[in-house]
Design a protein around this motif. Sequence first.
Motif, PDB file in Angstrom:
ATOM      1  N   SER A  23       0.860  -1.178   0.000  1.00 45.07           N
ATOM      2  CA  SER A  23       0.000   0.000   0.000  1.00 45.07           C
ATOM      3  C   SER A  23       0.898   1.230   0.000  1.00 45.07           C
ATOM      4  O   SER A  23       2.068   1.156   0.381  1.00 45.07           O
ATOM      5  N   SER A  24       0.359   2.345  -0.420  1.00 44.82           N
ATOM      6  CA  SER A  24       1.156   3.564  -0.444  1.00 44.82           C
ATOM      7  C   SER A  24       0.312   4.742   0.020  1.00 44.82           C
ATOM      8  O   SER A  24      -0.902   4.775  -0.173  1.00 44.82           O
ATOM      9  N   ASN A  25       0.982   5.697   0.663  1.00 44.98           N
ATOM     10  CA  ASN A  25       0.369   6.924   1.137  1.00 44.98           C
ATOM     11  C   ASN A  25       1.265   8.083   0.738  1.00 44.98           C
ATOM     12  O   ASN A  25       2.476   7.910   0.558  1.00 44.98           O
ATOM     13  N   TYR A  26       0.665   9.258   0.653  1.00 47.61           N
ATOM     14  CA  TYR A  26       1.414  10.459   0.303  1.00 47.61           C
ATOM     15  C   TYR A  26       1.051  11.556   1.280  1.00 47.61           C
ATOM     16  O   TYR A  26      -0.028  11.552   1.869  1.00 47.61           O
ATOM     17  N   GLY A  27       1.975  12.507   1.448  1.00 48.30           N
ATOM     18  CA  GLY A  27       1.684  13.582   2.367  1.00 48.30           C
ATOM     19  C   GLY A  27       2.657  14.728   2.265  1.00 48.30           C
ATOM     20  O   GLY A  27       3.520  14.768   1.384  1.00 48.30           O
ATOM     21  N   GLY A 179       9.611  17.782  13.181  1.00 52.35           N
ATOM     22  CA  GLY A 179       8.526  18.283  12.362  1.00 52.35           C
ATOM     23  C   GLY A 179       7.244  17.494  12.468  1.00 52.35           C
ATOM     24  O   GLY A 179       7.158  16.485  13.173  1.00 52.35           O
ATOM     25  N   LEU A 180       6.263  17.963  11.727  1.00 52.97           N
ATOM     26  CA  LEU A 180       4.964  17.318  11.622  1.00 52.97           C
ATOM     27  C   LEU A 180       4.751  16.856  10.194  1.00 52.97           C
ATOM     28  O   LEU A 180       5.148  17.532   9.245  1.00 52.97           O
ATOM     29  N   SER A 181       4.111  15.712  10.056  1.00 51.97           N
ATOM     30  CA  SER A 181       3.765  15.177   8.740  1.00 51.97           C
ATOM     31  C   SER A 181       2.260  14.973   8.678  1.00 51.97           C
ATOM     32  O   SER A 181       1.655  14.469   9.630  1.00 51.97           O
ATOM     33  N   TYR A 182       1.686  15.362   7.549  1.00 54.89           N
ATOM     34  CA  TYR A 182       0.255  15.162   7.339  1.00 54.89           C
ATOM     35  C   TYR A 182       0.074  14.235   6.151  1.00 54.89           C
ATOM     36  O   TYR A 182       0.561  14.504   5.051  1.00 54.89           O
ATOM     37  N   LYS A 183      -0.636  13.131   6.382  1.00 52.32           N
ATOM     38  CA  LYS A 183      -0.884  12.116   5.345  1.00 52.32           C
ATOM     39  C   LYS A 183      -2.224  12.397   4.684  1.00 52.32           C
ATOM     40  O   LYS A 183      -3.232  12.611   5.360  1.00 52.32           O
ATOM     41  N   PHE A 184      -2.253  12.393   3.334  1.00 49.06           N
ATOM     42  CA  PHE A 184      -3.508  12.605   2.600  1.00 49.06           C
ATOM     43  C   PHE A 184      -4.350  11.350   2.606  1.00 49.06           C
ATOM     44  O   PHE A 184      -3.891  10.262   2.621  1.00 49.06           O
TER      45      PHE A 184
END
Length: 184
Positions: A23-27, A179-184
């Motif tokens: 599976s893959s995610n982007y952010g 830092g902070l990461s936000y996943k779409f």
Amino acid sequence: MKNLFSITFLLTLFLSIQSFSQSSNYGVTVGYNNFIASATISGVPGSGSDGASGYYVGVYGDFELGNKFSLQPELQFGQVFNEGDTGEMLMLPIMFKYYVVDKFNLQAGPVLDLILNDETDGVNDFGLGLGFGGAYDINDELSITTRYSLGLTNRTPDLVIDPTLNFDVTTKFDFFQVGLSYKF
């Protein structure tokens, strides 16, 4: 020509990883960036360092490779400030992630960086480092990350302090990020 080859290679690598991932995610990611330049001179005890603080912003892909493993390449733009001077760089961390528990992972992998400033006479603009750190998933979309990149390449290989003395100067660039990461 060299840049075209690099872009083609990275695109091929990206597509290959995506095809093998379960599976893959982007952010997007944003945070504090601390740049540290350290220099050592052969034959002279001790070393010196100087730092600059700033920020980074970037995009990432997260590709699941197994139940507890994933690969997270990122492309970051960083800017640091020190005594009125500004430095800009591109960073490409390629982090292998291992989930120790459900929401916490450890990360390690290569970090490529490219200095974008024109006034870097005698400094090698391209560098390689070894990054390591960790991240905690606050929820399904938001994560907090901390990472340190230890510079491996000498950024001033041709620097000569005094031609009559036989001193080798080694300069390496390290990075510390939170830092902070936000996943779409």
